[in-house]
Design an enzyme around this catalytic site. Structure first.
Site, PDB file in Angstrom:
ATOM      1  CG  HIS A   1      -1.885   1.110   1.326  1.00  0.00           C
ATOM      2  ND1 HIS A   1      -3.203   0.911   1.697  1.00  0.00           N
ATOM      3  CD2 HIS A   1      -1.759   2.450   1.100  1.00  0.00           C
ATOM      4  CE1 HIS A   1      -3.840   2.080   1.695  1.00  0.00           C
ATOM      5  NE2 HIS A   1      -2.978   3.036   1.342  1.00  0.00           N
TER       6      HIS A   1
ATOM      7  CG  HIS B   1      -0.845   7.036  -0.888  1.00  0.00           C
ATOM      8  ND1 HIS B   1      -2.080   7.107  -1.484  1.00  0.00           N
ATOM      9  CD2 HIS B   1      -1.020   6.365   0.279  1.00  0.00           C
ATOM     10  CE1 HIS B   1      -2.976   6.518  -0.703  1.00  0.00           C
ATOM     11  NE2 HIS B   1      -2.353   6.057   0.370  1.00  0.00           N
TER      12      HIS B   1
ATOM     13  NE  ARG C   1       0.460  11.858  -1.978  1.00  0.00           N
ATOM     14  CZ  ARG C   1      -0.525  11.396  -1.197  1.00  0.00           C
ATOM     15  NH1 ARG C   1      -1.520  10.701  -1.710  1.00  0.00           N
ATOM     16  NH2 ARG C   1      -0.517  11.613   0.093  1.00  0.00           N
TER      17      ARG C   1
ATOM     18  CG  ASN D   1      -5.303   8.399  -2.926  1.00  0.00           C
ATOM     19  OD1 ASN D   1      -4.265   7.897  -3.357  1.00  0.00           O
ATOM     20  ND2 ASN D   1      -5.357   8.968  -1.729  1.00  0.00           N
TER      21      ASN D   1
ATOM     22  CE  LYS E   1      -7.877   1.865  -0.372  1.00  0.00           C
ATOM     23  NZ  LYS E   1      -6.752   2.782  -0.152  1.00  0.00           N
TER      24      LYS E   1
ATOM     25  CG  HIS F   1      -9.919   4.340   3.539  1.00  0.00           C
ATOM     26  ND1 HIS F   1      -8.690   4.933   3.661  1.00  0.00           N
ATOM     27  CD2 HIS F   1     -10.654   4.772   4.599  1.00  0.00           C
ATOM     28  CE1 HIS F   1      -8.678   5.715   4.739  1.00  0.00           C
ATOM     29  NE2 HIS F   1      -9.865   5.632   5.334  1.00  0.00           N
TER      30      HIS F   1
ATOM     31  CG  HIS G   1      -5.019   1.980   5.884  1.00  0.00           C
ATOM     32  ND1 HIS G   1      -6.353   1.928   6.192  1.00  0.00           N
ATOM     33  CD2 HIS G   1      -4.923   2.725   4.757  1.00  0.00           C
ATOM     34  CE1 HIS G   1      -7.019   2.628   5.291  1.00  0.00           C
ATOM     35  NE2 HIS G   1      -6.180   3.112   4.416  1.00  0.00           N
TER      36      HIS G   1
ATOM     37  CG  ASP H   1      -1.692   4.609   4.155  1.00  0.00           C
ATOM     38  OD1 ASP H   1      -1.773   5.073   3.003  1.00  0.00           O
ATOM     39  OD2 ASP H   1      -2.457   4.948   5.077  1.00  0.00           O
TER      40      ASP H   1
ATOM     41  CG  HIS I   1       0.099  14.981   2.524  1.00  0.00           C
ATOM     42  ND1 HIS I   1      -0.929  15.219   1.643  1.00  0.00           N
ATOM     43  CD2 HIS I   1      -0.213  13.827   3.152  1.00  0.00           C
ATOM     44  CE1 HIS I   1      -1.839  14.247   1.744  1.00  0.00           C
ATOM     45  NE2 HIS I   1      -1.427  13.387   2.645  1.00  0.00           N
TER      46      HIS I   1
ATOM     47  CB  ALA J   1      -4.943  12.373   6.735  1.00  0.00           C
TER      48      ALA J   1
HETATM   49  C1  NCD Z   1      -3.612   8.842   2.363  1.00  0.00           C
HETATM   50  C2  NCD Z   1      -3.176   9.906   1.350  1.00  0.00           C
HETATM   51  O1  NCD Z   1      -2.626  10.921   1.769  1.00  0.00           O
HETATM   52  O2  NCD Z   1      -3.380   9.699   0.152  1.00  0.00           O
HETATM   53  N1  NCD Z   1      -3.671   9.431   3.666  1.00  0.00           N
HETATM   54  C3  NCD Z   1      -3.623   8.771   4.848  1.00  0.00           C
HETATM   55  O3  NCD Z   1      -3.783   9.423   5.889  1.00  0.00           O
HETATM   56  N2  NCD Z   1      -3.434   7.474   4.927  1.00  0.00           N
HETATM   57  C4  NCD Z   1      -4.901   8.236   1.944  1.00  0.00           C
HETATM   58  C5  NCD Z   1      -5.292   6.981   2.677  1.00  0.00           C
HETATM   59  O4  NCD Z   1      -4.730   5.909   2.452  1.00  0.00           O
HETATM   60  O5  NCD Z   1      -6.190   7.064   3.531  1.00  0.00           O
HETATM   61 ZN    ZN Z   2      -3.325   4.965   1.746  1.00  0.00          ZN
END
Ligand code: NCD
Ligand code: ZN
Length: 334
Positions: free
Chosen positions: A14, A16, A18, A42, A96, A133, A167, A239, A243, A255
């Site tokens: 899992h 991200h 981007r 996402n 997802k 999720h 998660h 996960d 950011h 988050a």
């Molecule tokens: C994730 C994100 O920033 O894309 N954020 C997170 O807090 N885990 C999205 C997600 O997996 O919930």
């Molecule tokens: Zn995630």
């Protein structure tokens, strides 16, 4: 005392990545140590059609060029036709599902779970796994627990569909794993380390803030026990969710915790301090290979005892527990 461990084919189920500059910054950091990983869809707009997926695949391929790393692609759950799913099946590893508004960039998620059933039936027939999720819109500490009934319902309604509770953060979710054959789970690094106290119990710590929020000490213990014993239906999924610093250290903090570059070193520390180093291979690789039917990239990561300090920043991203000293470092990747 062991001073060296070799992990074969670590997988991050899992992540991200981007897009654009952020992708170029973070993708190589995962690709360096991991053999492969499931890439979350996402983005804005979400990855929900073949053209967007193809473009995203080439952007990722470009960012991880030269690394022995396999990106396992996903698309964002929407109501899809059989024709579309048959067409996209060869390019993705899973789909997802996000409840609308549950987390970062999930506005186009589903509003009612029943709306998903027709598509889920086709996914079950075609053998496309479902990643979820699992949070309701209830009180923040109860959201995952409230969603467990939906997992149970889905697992019973679609007994041949592989469903992954992403998660997980609660003891109750760990228990549910053993109830339904087709339910699996991922767990992050941060949820093995922190509770809500580490987010808001002292001065507020935005870099520990993620969705689902870290829960109670007994939840953390249950997750840790499941990971340390390499529960066969549980895989590591960082996960890791980068950011930019201005989106974290601000009002309306986004988050997500960024952990992927040092996840293996950190996990080695956790497993060793609990006397379970022998189970790390299963937790970060074997379980995923078996459950998701992955093939080996013949990548090995050698970790040795030695001090490693988590950097203060990677580009404009502050990682989880920056500045923390770990007792394991990477000696070699081959
Ligand atoms: C994730 C994100 O920033 O894309 N954020 C997170 O807090 N885990 C999205 C997600 O997996 O919930
Ligand atoms: Zn995630």
């Amino acid at each position: 005392m062991t001073d060296r461990i070799i992990i074969k084919d670590p997988f991050d189920m899992h992540i991200h990545f981007r897009e654009g500059e952020m992708l170029d910054l973070v993708a190589p950091l995962s690709a360096e140590t991991f053999s492969g990983g499931i890439i979350m869809p996402n983005l804005v707009p979400p990855v929900d059609n073949i053209e967007r997926l193809d473009n995203y695949i080439s952007e990722i391929d470009n960012a991880v060029k030269g690394y022995n790393f396999t990106p396992f692609m996903t698309i964002f759950f929407k109501k899809y036709s059989r024709e579309f799913l048959e067409l996209v099946k060869g390019k993705i590893r899973a789909i997802k599902l996000y409840p609308a508004g549950a987390t970062t960039n999930s506005d186009e998620g589903i509003k009612e779970i029943e709306d998903a059933f027709d598509t889920l039936r086709i996914m079950e027939e075609l053998g496309i796994p479902l990643l979820v999720h699992g949070e309701t819109h209830g009180f923040v500490m109860d959201r995952e627990q409230e969603f467990l009934g939906i997992y149970d319902h889905l697992a019973t309604e679609f007994p041949k569909l592989m469903i992954v509770m992403e998660h997980i953060t609660t003891a109750a979710a760990v228990e549910l794993l053993d109830k339904n054959d087709n339910l699996f789970a991922t767990v992050t690094l941060q949820h093995l380390c922190i509770t809500l106290d580490d987010v808001i119990g002292g001065l507020m710590q935005p870099h520990n803030f993620c969705k689902p929020i870290a829960k109670r000490p007994e939840d953390k213990s249950a997750l840790l026990n499941a990971a340390l014993s390499a529960h066969p239906k549980l895989s590591f999924g960082s996960d890791s969710a980068p950011h930019p610093i201005d989106k974290k250290e601000s009002a309306y903090c986004s988050a997500g915790c960024f952990t992927s570059p040092f996840a293996l070193q950190y996990l080695a520390d956790i497993f060793e301090s609990n006397g379970k180093l022998d189970n790390l291979q299963r937790f970060v690789s074997d379980n995923a290979m078996i459950n998701y039917n992955l093939s080996s990239n013949n990548k090995t990561v050698t970790l040795v005892r030695g001090e490693y300090t988590i950097p203060e920043k990677y580009g404009n991203v502050v990682p989880f527990n920056s500045g923390k000293k770990l007792n394991w470092k990477i000696e070699e990747v081959s």
